[in-house]
Write a protein that holds these residues in place. Structure first.
Motif, short mmCIF file in Angstrom:
data_model
loop_
_atom_site.label_atom_id
_atom_site.label_comp_id
_atom_site.label_asym_id
_atom_site.label_seq_id
_atom_site.Cartn_x
_atom_site.Cartn_y
_atom_site.Cartn_z
N ALA A 132 0.65 -1.20 0.02
CA ALA A 132 -0.03 -0.06 -0.06
C ALA A 132 0.83 1.23 0.06
O ALA A 132 1.44 1.35 1.07
CB ALA A 132 -1.00 0.02 1.12
N THR A 133 0.78 2.16 -0.98
CA THR A 133 1.67 3.31 -1.11
C THR A 133 0.82 4.60 -1.46
O THR A 133 -0.36 4.76 -1.78
CB THR A 133 2.64 2.96 -2.47
OG1 THR A 133 3.08 1.75 -2.28
CG2 THR A 133 3.58 4.17 -2.68
N LEU A 134 1.33 5.53 -0.67
CA LEU A 134 0.76 6.96 -0.81
C LEU A 134 1.71 7.78 -1.78
O LEU A 134 2.91 7.45 -1.45
CB LEU A 134 0.50 7.70 0.43
CG LEU A 134 0.27 8.97 0.47
CD1 LEU A 134 -1.23 9.21 0.09
CD2 LEU A 134 0.32 9.75 2.02
N TRP A 135 1.18 8.54 -2.61
CA TRP A 135 2.14 9.15 -3.76
C TRP A 135 1.90 10.69 -3.34
O TRP A 135 0.84 11.34 -3.33
CB TRP A 135 1.55 8.84 -5.35
CG TRP A 135 1.84 7.60 -5.67
CD1 TRP A 135 1.30 6.58 -5.47
CD2 TRP A 135 3.03 7.20 -6.44
NE1 TRP A 135 1.84 5.40 -5.90
CE2 TRP A 135 2.94 6.00 -6.68
CE3 TRP A 135 4.18 7.90 -6.91
CZ2 TRP A 135 3.81 5.18 -7.11
CZ3 TRP A 135 5.16 7.39 -7.57
CH2 TRP A 135 5.12 5.91 -7.78
N ILE A 136 3.02 11.33 -2.86
CA ILE A 136 3.12 12.71 -2.53
C ILE A 136 4.16 13.52 -3.50
O ILE A 136 5.42 12.96 -3.56
CB ILE A 136 3.60 13.26 -1.00
CG1 ILE A 136 2.37 12.16 -0.18
CG2 ILE A 136 3.51 14.66 -0.84
CD1 ILE A 136 2.58 12.49 1.33
N GLY A 137 3.71 14.39 -4.38
CA GLY A 137 4.65 15.01 -5.24
C GLY A 137 5.25 14.26 -6.31
O GLY A 137 6.38 14.46 -6.68
N GLY A 138 4.68 13.09 -6.72
CA GLY A 138 5.33 12.03 -7.36
C GLY A 138 6.19 11.07 -6.82
O GLY A 138 6.86 10.20 -7.23
N VAL A 139 6.24 11.27 -5.51
CA VAL A 139 7.26 10.29 -4.48
C VAL A 139 6.51 9.26 -4.06
O VAL A 139 5.59 9.33 -3.05
CB VAL A 139 8.03 11.19 -3.41
CG1 VAL A 139 8.75 10.12 -2.93
CG2 VAL A 139 8.87 12.17 -4.25
N PRO A 140 6.76 8.15 -4.20
CA PRO A 140 5.71 6.98 -3.58
C PRO A 140 6.37 6.58 -2.12
O PRO A 140 7.63 6.65 -1.65
CB PRO A 140 6.53 5.71 -4.33
CG PRO A 140 7.73 6.05 -5.03
CD PRO A 140 7.91 7.31 -5.16
N ILE A 141 5.36 6.63 -0.99
CA ILE A 141 5.64 6.44 0.32
C ILE A 141 4.97 5.40 0.72
O ILE A 141 3.59 5.49 0.66
CB ILE A 141 5.33 7.85 1.09
CG1 ILE A 141 6.55 9.04 0.62
CG2 ILE A 141 5.70 7.54 2.57
CD1 ILE A 141 5.86 10.45 1.16
N LEU A 142 5.52 4.52 1.32
CA LEU A 142 4.78 3.33 1.89
C LEU A 142 3.98 3.64 3.17
O LEU A 142 4.41 4.31 4.10
CB LEU A 142 5.58 2.06 2.20
CG LEU A 142 6.44 1.58 1.01
CD1 LEU A 142 7.51 0.67 1.65
CD2 LEU A 142 5.45 0.85 0.26
N TRP A 143 2.65 2.95 3.29
CA TRP A 143 1.61 3.47 4.29
C TRP A 143 2.43 2.70 5.58
O TRP A 143 2.17 3.58 6.59
CB TRP A 143 0.46 3.05 4.02
CG TRP A 143 -0.55 3.83 3.33
CD1 TRP A 143 -1.10 3.97 2.01
CD2 TRP A 143 -1.07 5.06 3.99
NE1 TRP A 143 -1.85 5.11 2.03
CE2 TRP A 143 -1.84 5.84 3.10
CE3 TRP A 143 -1.23 5.67 5.38
CZ2 TRP A 143 -2.45 7.04 3.23
CZ3 TRP A 143 -1.79 6.82 5.59
CH2 TRP A 143 -2.52 7.60 4.60
N ARG A 144 3.04 1.60 5.49
CA ARG A 144 3.35 0.83 6.44
C ARG A 144 4.67 1.82 7.23
O ARG A 144 4.81 1.86 8.41
CB ARG A 144 3.82 -0.34 6.26
CG ARG A 144 5.26 -0.86 5.25
CD ARG A 144 5.47 -2.19 5.13
NE ARG A 144 6.66 -2.65 4.45
CZ ARG A 144 6.54 -2.85 3.02
NH1 ARG A 144 5.62 -2.32 2.63
NH2 ARG A 144 7.86 -2.99 2.69
N GLU A 145 5.52 2.61 6.40
CA GLU A 145 6.53 3.50 6.98
C GLU A 145 5.67 4.66 7.73
O GLU A 145 6.16 4.87 8.96
CB GLU A 145 7.13 4.14 5.74
CG GLU A 145 8.30 4.99 6.26
CD GLU A 145 9.21 5.61 5.20
OE1 GLU A 145 10.34 6.16 5.55
OE2 GLU A 145 8.92 5.25 4.15
N ILE A 146 4.71 5.20 7.38
CA ILE A 146 3.93 6.28 7.90
C ILE A 146 3.53 5.46 9.26
O ILE A 146 3.48 6.15 10.40
CB ILE A 146 2.85 6.96 7.26
CG1 ILE A 146 3.41 7.34 5.95
CG2 ILE A 146 1.92 7.98 7.69
CD1 ILE A 146 2.53 7.77 4.75
#
Length: 230
Positions: A10-24
């Motif tokens: 599961a990934t969140l995209w912010i400004g074209g940068v992929p960020i994993l939800w599990r990291e958050i």
């Protein structure tokens, strides 16, 4: 689709940068654990363990195919050590509450300064541990082995210090954050880097809170001693 795979990817995209939800989510659990630790609440430990398990999969990026695709062995390894040391802290704080005369009102730990011998042990462990793990992480191919090594060793010392009730553990966390923010920004772990900045402000506050608790406890002890001698 496997629900476990869906959770991991599961990934969140912010400004074209992929960020994993599990990291958050893992970092949010870590922040809540730090808050509970400041309040000396036993649940700080199991909450932290959940966050550690999530973040382990994040920092083993090559193994779990994260967007960064980097293996930070120190960051990943410290999650395992957190789980182990947190088990010790969970036991210590729970036992302290059980020993209290009024468990429902008791705190899990009484803040204190480490002794001279204990401080010497912290310094020796910090130096020897960082040198040793930097060599190990470099041999393993870790990205940023020296910074990774200090973050790993410092995190263990801070967590152990929290379990023992040493007020210095907040200062160790600050030193970890100072090194961790630039490392994580450079590696592309943006949520973790931002949370490290938040941690830096939070642990500074926690240090002040524990200092106040120490002073209040000392004042109460002096009052009790004076009432006995009068």
């Amino acid at each position: 689709m496997n629900p476990i795979t869906e959770l991991l990817d599961a990934t969140l995209w912010i400004g074209g940068v992929p960020i994993l939800w599990r990291e958050i989510i893992g970092n949010v659990f870590g922040l809540f654990s730090a808050w509970a630790g400041m309040r000396r609440i036993v649940w700080a430990w199991p909450i932290g363990i959940i966050g550690n398990a999530l973040l382990f999969t994040v920092f083993m990026g090559g193994l779990f195919h994260t967007p960064q695709n980097l293996d930070l062995y120190g960051q990943a390894g410290r999650q395992i050590m957190f789980i182990i040391v947190s088990g010790y802290g969970w036991y210590q704080w729970s036992a302290a509450k059980r020993r209290a005369l009024t468990p429902e009102n008791a705190v899990a730990v009484v803040p204190r300064w480490a002794s001279t011998k204990e401080r010497a042990g912290i310094v020796i462990a910090a130096v020897v541990g960082t040198l040793s793990f930097a060599w190990i992480f470099q041999a393993l191919g870790s990205w940023g082995p020296w910074a990774d090594a200090w973050i790993f060793v410092g995190s263990i010392l801070a967590t152990y210090g929290m379990a023992r009730g040493w007020t210095e553990f907040w200062l160790i966390w600050i030193a970890v954050d100072i090194v961790g923010v630039p490392l994580l920004l450079t590696a592309g772990y943006y949520p973790s880097a931002v949370l490290y900045l938040v941690y830096g402000a939070f642990v500074s506050w926690g240090f002040v809170v524990w200092l106040r608790v120490q002073k209040a406890d000392k004042a109460r002890a002096l009052e009790a001693q004076e009432s006995v001698t009068v």
